[in-house]
Design an enzyme around this catalytic site. Structure first.
Site, PDB file in Angstrom:
ATOM      1  CG  HIS A  65      -0.474   0.387   2.415  1.00 50.53           C
ATOM      2  ND1 HIS A  65      -0.368  -0.210   3.297  1.00 50.53           N
ATOM      3  CD2 HIS A  65      -0.475   1.619   3.283  1.00 50.53           C
ATOM      4  CE1 HIS A  65       0.462   0.049   4.657  1.00 50.53           C
ATOM      5  NE2 HIS A  65       0.425   1.125   4.242  1.00 50.53           N
ATOM      6  CG  ASP A 111       0.158  -4.396   3.082  1.00 55.55           C
ATOM      7  OD1 ASP A 111       0.643  -3.428   1.697  1.00 55.55           O
ATOM      8  OD2 ASP A 111      -0.112  -3.414   3.643  1.00 55.55           O
ATOM      9  N   GLY A 204       3.290   6.746   8.918  1.00 58.41           N
ATOM     10  CA  GLY A 204       4.743   6.989   8.854  1.00 58.41           C
ATOM     11  C   GLY A 204       5.645   6.046   8.775  1.00 58.41           C
ATOM     12  CB  SER A 206       2.994   2.499   6.114  1.00 58.48           C
ATOM     13  OG  SER A 206       1.388   2.243   6.280  1.00 58.48           O
ATOM     14  N   GLY A 207       4.993   0.291   5.750  1.00 59.24           N
ATOM     15  CA  GLY A 207       6.149  -0.542   5.140  1.00 59.24           C
ATOM     16  C   GLY A 207       7.021  -1.088   5.627  1.00 59.24           C
TER      17      GLY A 207
END
Length: 253
Positions: A65, A111, A204, A206-207
């Site tokens: 995402h 994801d 912020g 994420s990932g």
């Protein structure tokens, strides 16, 4: 109103993606600069918007995402303070981005994405890849893990942390988390948080990496609200995608 409708409404209105492009580590601390050698900042127009993890000299793993075209993003390694140039940063353009084939943006199942740097990173004392788990391995509940990033530090804030922060959280049993999330947790996800709340990843972050005993077990993916004891953070289970990761790397080297 039925319980199903109430649940659906709650998910629609309270779901807050860890990768909101507006900009967290809640309840954590600033890390010793450059101590998380695998952490990367993914940036658009020189602005951090997602985290990632170095897994090979030329490869970074992040959340699907967080996708943006390879031509408009950069990956920064050996980053600590986003507001200043400290002289240690390695900034790389991106040659390709690979989203997992069966990623479902509605459920966040799958994801995960891989980013290939334009050239291999310079590995040194400040930049090193992290280990991947064994394919289909499982991490026991209550294992203490570390999640890190530059996300917001206060609930309902939209301001990035200028410095890299981290917090220790514990893995939540799959059946417990699935119950808390109304059956939305798949076998490709890991939940982690604090029973008392107050510790979590968020916008912020994420990932970014969830590292347990030196191994990348999770990728910051999604959740309801942040730092809520009822709704722990949800992470992509890296172990389920190791074969895909290796296949992509081996066929695009």
């Amino acid at each position: 109103m039925s319980k199903f409708v109430q649940t659906t409404t709650l998910l629609l209105f309270m779901l807050i993606l860890r990768g909101s492009f507006e900009v967290r580590i809640i309840g954590g601390h600033e890390v010793t600069p450059y101590s998380l050698e695998y952490q990367v900042s993914i940036q658009f127009k020189e602005r951090h918007y997602c985290g990632g993890t170095l897994i090979r000299a030329q490869w970074v793993v992040s959340a699907a995402h967080c996708w943006r075209p390879s031509s408009v993003i950069q990956v920064v390694l050996a980053e600590h303070d986003l507001t200043v140039n400290e002289g240690y940063e390695q900034v790389y353009n991106v040659s390709n981005v690979f989203i997992y084939t069966f990623y479902n943006p509605k459920t966040f199942n799958g994801d995960i994405m891989l980013i290939k740097l334009s050239v291999p990173a310079q590995l040194n004392a400040l930049v090193q890849p992290v280990a991947l788990p064994e394919f289909l391995s499982s991490i026991p509940a209550q294992t203490i893990c570390t999640v890190s990033g530059w996300g917001v530090t206060l609930i309902y804030s939209y301001t990035l942390s200028p410095v890299l922060r981290a917090v220790d959280i514990s893995v939540i049993a799959q059946n417990t988390c699935s119950y808390q999330y109304y059956g939305k947790i798949t076998n490709n996800m890991i939940c982690a948080g604090s029973p008392a709340g107050g510790k979590d990843s968020c916008q912020g972050d994420s990932g970014g990496p969830l590292v347990c005993n030196g191994v990348l077990e999770g990728i910051v993916s999604w959740g309801i609200s942040c730092a809520n004891p009822i709704y722990p953070g949800v992470y992509t289970k890296v172990a389920n995608y190791v074969n895909w990761v290796e296949w992509i790397i081996n066929n695009n080297s």
